[in-house]
Design an enzyme around this catalytic site. Structure first.
Site, short mmCIF file in Angstrom:
data_model
loop_
_atom_site.label_atom_id
_atom_site.label_comp_id
_atom_site.label_asym_id
_atom_site.label_seq_id
_atom_site.Cartn_x
_atom_site.Cartn_y
_atom_site.Cartn_z
CG ASP A 122 -5.24 4.08 0.38
OD1 ASP A 122 -4.97 4.51 -0.76
OD2 ASP A 122 -4.50 3.28 0.99
N GLY A 131 4.49 7.78 -8.92
CA GLY A 131 4.21 6.98 -7.72
C GLY A 131 2.99 6.10 -7.86
CG HIS A 189 -6.00 5.09 -8.13
ND1 HIS A 189 -5.27 4.32 -9.01
CD2 HIS A 189 -5.11 5.52 -7.21
CE1 HIS A 189 -4.00 4.27 -8.63
NE2 HIS A 189 -3.87 5.01 -7.54
CG HIS A 227 -4.72 8.93 -3.78
ND1 HIS A 227 -4.32 7.93 -2.91
CD2 HIS A 227 -4.14 8.63 -4.98
CE1 HIS A 227 -3.52 7.09 -3.55
NE2 HIS A 227 -3.39 7.48 -4.80
P1 5GP Z 1 -1.19 4.76 -6.09
O1 5GP Z 1 0.11 4.61 -5.36
O2 5GP Z 1 -1.27 3.80 -7.24
O3 5GP Z 1 -1.51 6.17 -6.47
O4 5GP Z 1 -2.31 4.38 -5.04
C1 5GP Z 1 -2.74 3.09 -4.82
C2 5GP Z 1 -3.40 3.10 -3.46
O5 5GP Z 1 -4.13 1.91 -3.34
C3 5GP Z 1 -2.41 3.15 -2.29
O6 5GP Z 1 -2.67 4.30 -1.51
C4 5GP Z 1 -2.71 1.87 -1.53
O7 5GP Z 1 -2.65 2.03 -0.14
C5 5GP Z 1 -4.12 1.51 -2.01
N1 5GP Z 1 -4.40 0.08 -2.01
C6 5GP Z 1 -3.61 -0.90 -2.54
N2 5GP Z 1 -4.21 -2.09 -2.38
C7 5GP Z 1 -5.38 -1.86 -1.75
C8 5GP Z 1 -6.44 -2.71 -1.31
O8 5GP Z 1 -6.43 -3.93 -1.47
N3 5GP Z 1 -7.50 -2.11 -0.67
C9 5GP Z 1 -7.55 -0.77 -0.48
N4 5GP Z 1 -8.65 -0.29 0.15
N5 5GP Z 1 -6.57 0.07 -0.89
C10 5GP Z 1 -5.51 -0.47 -1.51
#
Ligand code: 5GP
Length: 111
Positions: free
Chosen positions: A28, A90, A97, A99
């Site tokens: 991330d 969130g 995805h 985490h």
């Molecule tokens: P969500 O909030 O949708 O559960 O998680 C999305 C995750 O994607 C976030 O933790 C954010 O930091 C990560 N993220 C967003 N854009 C990018 C990117 O361009 N590269 C990487 N490696 N992570 C990303």
């Protein structure tokens, strides 16, 4: 094309830690723990709300990869797997995805 699809096609660089025919795992960009990896299916499923009996094999595959990935990343003392779904969950990227977080003790309940 969403940002994770661009990571799959290497249009956007990322620190990839695991890849196979069905999924990709990469660090991330904004880590919330010493180890913070995102595991995504290569096939675009927007969120947990879009998991069906036809595509659930992707989730079972990812969960079979997670223990191997956790061992590879040195998470011998446990870890957390998180999925955020929709606005209240969130979720910020509309590509399913998970985490994988580890390297420190986690709080419960999450904020
Ligand atoms: P969500 O909030 O949708 O559960 O998680 C999305 C995750 O994607 C976030 O933790 C954010 O930091 C990560 N993220 C967003 N854009 C990018 C990117 O361009 N590269 C990487 N490696 N992570 C990303």
């Amino acid at each position: 094309m969403n940002i994770f699809e661009k990571i799959i096609t290497r249009e956007i660089p990322s620190d990839i830690v695991y890849e196979d025919e069905m999924c990709l795992a990469f660090r991330d960009v904004n880590p919330q723990a010493p180890v913070h990896v995102l595991i995504i299916p290569k096939m675009c499923v927007p969120s947990t709300n879009d998991i069906t009996t036809d595509n659930a094999f992707l989730v079972s595959h990812i969960f079979a990869v997670i223990p191997k990935l956790a061992a590879q990343l040195g998470l011998t003392n446990g870890y957390r797997v998180v999925n955020n779904c929709g606005a209240d969950g969130g979720q910020t990227v509309e590509h399913l995805h998970f985490h994988l977080l580890g390297g420190r003790a986690m709080d419960w309940p999450p904020g």
